[in-house]
Design a protein around this motif. Sequence first.
Motif, short mmCIF file in Angstrom:
data_model
loop_
_atom_site.label_atom_id
_atom_site.label_comp_id
_atom_site.label_asym_id
_atom_site.label_seq_id
_atom_site.Cartn_x
_atom_site.Cartn_y
_atom_site.Cartn_z
N SER A 48 -0.80 -54.31 2.98
CA SER A 48 0.64 -54.07 2.80
C SER A 48 1.41 -55.39 2.76
O SER A 48 2.47 -55.52 3.36
N VAL A 49 0.84 -56.38 2.06
CA VAL A 49 1.45 -57.69 1.93
C VAL A 49 1.93 -57.86 0.50
O VAL A 49 1.19 -57.59 -0.43
N ASP A 50 3.18 -58.28 0.36
CA ASP A 50 3.68 -58.57 -0.98
C ASP A 50 4.45 -59.87 -0.96
O ASP A 50 5.14 -60.18 -0.01
N GLN A 51 4.28 -60.64 -2.01
CA GLN A 51 4.98 -61.91 -2.19
C GLN A 51 5.59 -61.87 -3.58
O GLN A 51 4.86 -61.90 -4.57
N VAL A 52 6.91 -61.77 -3.64
CA VAL A 52 7.59 -61.62 -4.92
C VAL A 52 8.70 -62.67 -5.03
O VAL A 52 9.44 -62.90 -4.07
N ASN A 53 8.81 -63.27 -6.19
CA ASN A 53 9.90 -64.19 -6.48
C ASN A 53 11.08 -63.34 -6.96
O ASN A 53 11.24 -63.07 -8.15
#
Length: 64
Positions: A48-53
């Motif tokens: 459940s990890v998200d990295q969004v610009n």
Amino acid sequence: MCLMLKIRLQRVGRKHEPTFRIVLTDSKNSSKSGRLKEVFGSYDPRKSVDQVNAERVKYWLSMG
């Protein structure tokens, strides 16, 4: 000619261990084709990890 762009998930990773990239691509290209306009970030559903610009996503959404 007007381009229709879509924000899609591109699956990367090993078998039974899915990880996704969040990408911008032309609607006629599949996410697997490799013809990407931009990579926004990644998403890992197992952790459940998200990295969004978010700034770039907002920019493209404002472009229509």
